[in-house]
Design a protein around this motif. Structure first.
Motif, short mmCIF file in Angstrom:
data_model
loop_
_atom_site.label_atom_id
_atom_site.label_comp_id
_atom_site.label_asym_id
_atom_site.label_seq_id
_atom_site.Cartn_x
_atom_site.Cartn_y
_atom_site.Cartn_z
N SER A 21 -34.58 33.47 -42.28
CA SER A 21 -35.54 34.51 -42.66
C SER A 21 -35.35 35.71 -41.73
O SER A 21 -34.59 35.63 -40.75
CB SER A 21 -36.97 33.99 -42.56
N GLU A 22 -35.99 36.80 -42.05
CA GLU A 22 -35.91 38.01 -41.21
C GLU A 22 -34.45 38.42 -40.97
O GLU A 22 -33.98 38.51 -39.84
CB GLU A 22 -36.62 37.78 -39.85
N ILE A 23 -33.74 38.68 -42.07
CA ILE A 23 -32.32 39.01 -41.99
C ILE A 23 -32.08 40.26 -41.15
O ILE A 23 -31.10 40.33 -40.39
CB ILE A 23 -31.72 39.18 -43.41
N GLU A 24 -32.96 41.24 -41.27
CA GLU A 24 -32.74 42.48 -40.51
C GLU A 24 -32.79 42.23 -39.01
O GLU A 24 -31.97 42.76 -38.25
CB GLU A 24 -33.80 43.52 -40.90
N GLN A 25 -33.73 41.40 -38.58
CA GLN A 25 -33.80 41.07 -37.14
C GLN A 25 -32.58 40.27 -36.72
O GLN A 25 -32.02 40.49 -35.64
CB GLN A 25 -35.08 40.27 -36.86
N LEU A 26 -32.16 39.34 -37.58
CA LEU A 26 -30.96 38.55 -37.28
C LEU A 26 -29.74 39.45 -37.16
O LEU A 26 -28.93 39.30 -36.24
CB LEU A 26 -30.74 37.51 -38.39
N ARG A 27 -29.63 40.42 -38.08
CA ARG A 27 -28.50 41.34 -38.05
C ARG A 27 -28.44 42.09 -36.72
O ARG A 27 -27.37 42.23 -36.11
CB ARG A 27 -28.59 42.33 -39.21
N GLU A 28 -29.57 42.57 -36.25
CA GLU A 28 -29.59 43.34 -35.00
C GLU A 28 -29.26 42.45 -33.80
O GLU A 28 -28.61 42.90 -32.85
CB GLU A 28 -30.94 44.02 -34.82
N ARG A 29 -29.70 41.19 -33.84
CA ARG A 29 -29.36 40.27 -32.76
C ARG A 29 -27.85 39.99 -32.74
O ARG A 29 -27.22 39.95 -31.69
CB ARG A 29 -30.13 38.96 -32.90
N LEU A 30 -27.30 39.77 -33.95
CA LEU A 30 -25.87 39.53 -34.05
C LEU A 30 -25.08 40.75 -33.58
O LEU A 30 -24.07 40.62 -32.88
CB LEU A 30 -25.48 39.19 -35.49
N PHE A 31 -25.52 41.92 -33.97
CA PHE A 31 -24.80 43.13 -33.59
C PHE A 31 -24.89 43.38 -32.09
O PHE A 31 -23.90 43.79 -31.46
CB PHE A 31 -25.34 44.35 -34.35
N ALA A 32 -26.05 43.10 -31.49
CA ALA A 32 -26.18 43.25 -30.04
C ALA A 32 -25.23 42.29 -29.33
O ALA A 32 -24.60 42.64 -28.33
CB ALA A 32 -27.63 42.99 -29.62
N GLY A 33 -25.10 41.06 -29.87
CA GLY A 33 -24.16 40.10 -29.29
C GLY A 33 -22.73 40.56 -29.47
O GLY A 33 -21.90 40.40 -28.56
N PHE A 34 -22.45 41.16 -30.62
CA PHE A 34 -21.10 41.66 -30.86
C PHE A 34 -20.73 42.76 -29.87
O PHE A 34 -19.61 42.78 -29.35
CB PHE A 34 -20.96 42.17 -32.29
N LEU A 35 -21.64 43.68 -29.61
CA LEU A 35 -21.34 44.78 -28.69
C LEU A 35 -20.95 44.25 -27.31
O LEU A 35 -20.08 44.81 -26.65
CB LEU A 35 -22.54 45.73 -28.57
N LYS A 36 -21.58 43.15 -26.89
CA LYS A 36 -21.22 42.57 -25.59
C LYS A 36 -19.81 41.99 -25.63
O LYS A 36 -19.05 42.11 -24.66
CB LYS A 36 -22.23 41.47 -25.22
N PHE A 87 -10.92 51.66 -42.94
CA PHE A 87 -9.83 52.62 -43.07
C PHE A 87 -8.61 52.23 -42.23
O PHE A 87 -7.64 52.97 -42.16
CB PHE A 87 -10.30 54.01 -42.64
N GLY A 88 -8.68 51.07 -41.58
CA GLY A 88 -7.58 50.64 -40.72
C GLY A 88 -7.61 51.30 -39.36
O GLY A 88 -6.63 51.24 -38.62
N GLU A 89 -8.72 51.95 -39.01
CA GLU A 89 -8.86 52.61 -37.70
C GLU A 89 -9.32 51.59 -36.66
O GLU A 89 -10.23 50.80 -36.94
CB GLU A 89 -9.86 53.76 -37.78
N THR A 90 -8.71 51.61 -35.50
CA THR A 90 -9.02 50.64 -34.45
C THR A 90 -10.27 51.05 -33.69
O THR A 90 -10.48 52.24 -33.41
CB THR A 90 -7.83 50.50 -33.49
N ARG A 91 -11.07 50.08 -33.32
CA ARG A 91 -12.30 50.30 -32.54
C ARG A 91 -12.32 49.33 -31.36
O ARG A 91 -11.74 48.25 -31.42
CB ARG A 91 -13.54 50.06 -33.40
N PHE A 92 -13.00 49.72 -30.31
CA PHE A 92 -13.21 48.88 -29.13
C PHE A 92 -11.88 48.42 -28.52
O PHE A 92 -10.92 49.18 -28.51
CB PHE A 92 -14.14 47.70 -29.47
N VAL A 93 -11.82 47.19 -28.01
CA VAL A 93 -10.65 46.75 -27.23
C VAL A 93 -9.52 46.26 -28.15
O VAL A 93 -9.74 45.50 -29.09
CB VAL A 93 -11.05 45.62 -26.25
N PRO A 120 -22.84 52.16 -27.56
CA PRO A 120 -23.99 52.84 -26.93
C PRO A 120 -23.60 53.65 -25.71
O PRO A 120 -24.29 54.61 -25.34
CB PRO A 120 -24.92 51.68 -26.55
N ASN A 121 -22.48 53.29 -25.06
CA ASN A 121 -22.02 54.03 -23.89
C ASN A 121 -21.09 55.19 -24.23
O ASN A 121 -20.70 55.95 -23.35
CB ASN A 121 -21.31 53.08 -22.92
N GLN A 122 -20.69 55.26 -25.52
CA GLN A 122 -19.80 56.34 -26.00
C GLN A 122 -18.55 56.49 -25.14
O GLN A 122 -18.11 57.59 -24.80
CB GLN A 122 -20.57 57.67 -26.04
#
Length: 327
Positions: A21-36, A87-93, A120-122
């Protein structure tokens, strides 16, 4: 979050996430974990990033830019890992790894960082010299097993050689047709069964006497296989003519199998010297004809597999974009 990392099977992961349940909250938790994990330093962190990308591909990335966690191979055979958007553009590491006695470690001097609008750190891009420390782990490097929606028709060239008169047409494919396909195709509407239909174009060329390939296109009625090419070519030309001109007999199209686990099918398209002698407009028309023939044949085969995919809408969109390009 702990359960997500413990579930190995992709189907089980999908079922687990869809019961939450609460998919939006789950999405944000997953994304925060991904950023780390996107700024990964070792194999364990990379594998966590892969699982988080798989999870977000299932429930959707929301307002964040979707990326795929891909493991490939550097030219020397070492593993390479990166994140790419639709688009095949590379992001992050983006890292090249070394295999040591005690496991895999990222290589200093072969690790880069690519700017992401979601960082978030740009942090700005750093090519090759992104600072890392050796951290050897005897862990298999994973690769994402599902994919984000993106333009399914990927037109590539096998090598960089071609006749001079085809360079402008090939450049037009890369700089005009492909960006339009990436921008105007509607992959979210077609379905999730197809990831990429990859069309590999092989052009004839003659750089010099020791670097040449001129394709002779076989009569499709002969239905020749790889073992038949040279023997058949000898019935058409002498050995001296074959060597002098760099002749290679090939079928116009080479269709590979569809792999359901990667969602990919590869198609080879071979082009003879005479193709490059046409005007640029004629080359565009002829290439468009070949690509449509290849796509139509491939999609007819794929339809027989009863895949949950709207091939007709995909072809309609592709044809509309292709018509504007060739005109």
């Amino acid at each position: 979050m702990e359960e997500i990392f413990e579930i190995e099977a992709l189907k089980e992961l999908e079922e687990f996430l869809q019961t939450q349940s609460e998919i939006e909250q789950l999405r944000e938790r997953l994304f925060a974990g991904f950023l780390k994990c996107a700024d990964y330093k070792n194999a364990e962190e990379w594998n966590k990033a892969v699982r988080l990308c798989e999870s977000l591909a299932i429930i959707g990335w929301g307002n964040h830019e979707p990326v795929e966690a891909l493991r490939g191979q550097f030219f020397n055979g070492n593993p390479a890992t990166c994140f790419q958007n639709k688009f095949g553009e590379t992001r992050f590491v983006d890292a090249i790894w070394s295999k040591r006695v005690n496991g895999f470690t990222m290589e200093q001097g072969r690790t880069s960082y690519y700017f992401s609008p979601d960082d978030p750190n740009q942090k700005q891009s750093v090519f090759w010299e992104y600072e890392i420390k050796e951290d050897m782990q005897d862990i298999r490097l994973e690769s994402q097993r599902n994919w984000i929606p993106k333009n399914p028709v990927w037109i590539k060239r096998t090598i960089g050689n071609c006749y001079e008169n085809s360079k402008a047409v090939i450049e037009s494919i890369d700089k005009e047709l492909k960006p339009e396909l990436d921008r105007r195709m509607r992959p979210e509407m077609y379905g999730r069964a197809i990831n990429r239909i990859i069309i590999n174009c092989s052009y004839s060329y003659y750089d010099h006497d020791h670097c040449k390939t001129n394709y002779i296109i076989a009569d499709e009625k002969l239905k020749l296989k790889q073992k038949d090419f040279y023997r058949t070519l000898l019935t058409m030309f002498t050995k001296q003519e074959i060597e002098k001109n760099g002749y290679f007999l090939r079928n116009r199209f080479e269709f590979g199998p569809f792999r359901a686990d990667t969602g990919k099918i590869r198609i080879g398209l071979n082009l003879e010297k005479e193709f490059s002698e046409l005007s640029h407009a004629e080359q565009k028309l002829k290439l468009s004809e070949y690509i449509l023939l290849a796509l139509s044949y491939a999609t007819d085969r794929l339809k027989k597999k009863k895949l949950d995919y709207d091939f007709d809408l995909m072809l309609e969109d592709f044809n509309s974009i292709l018509n504007k390009w060739k005109a």
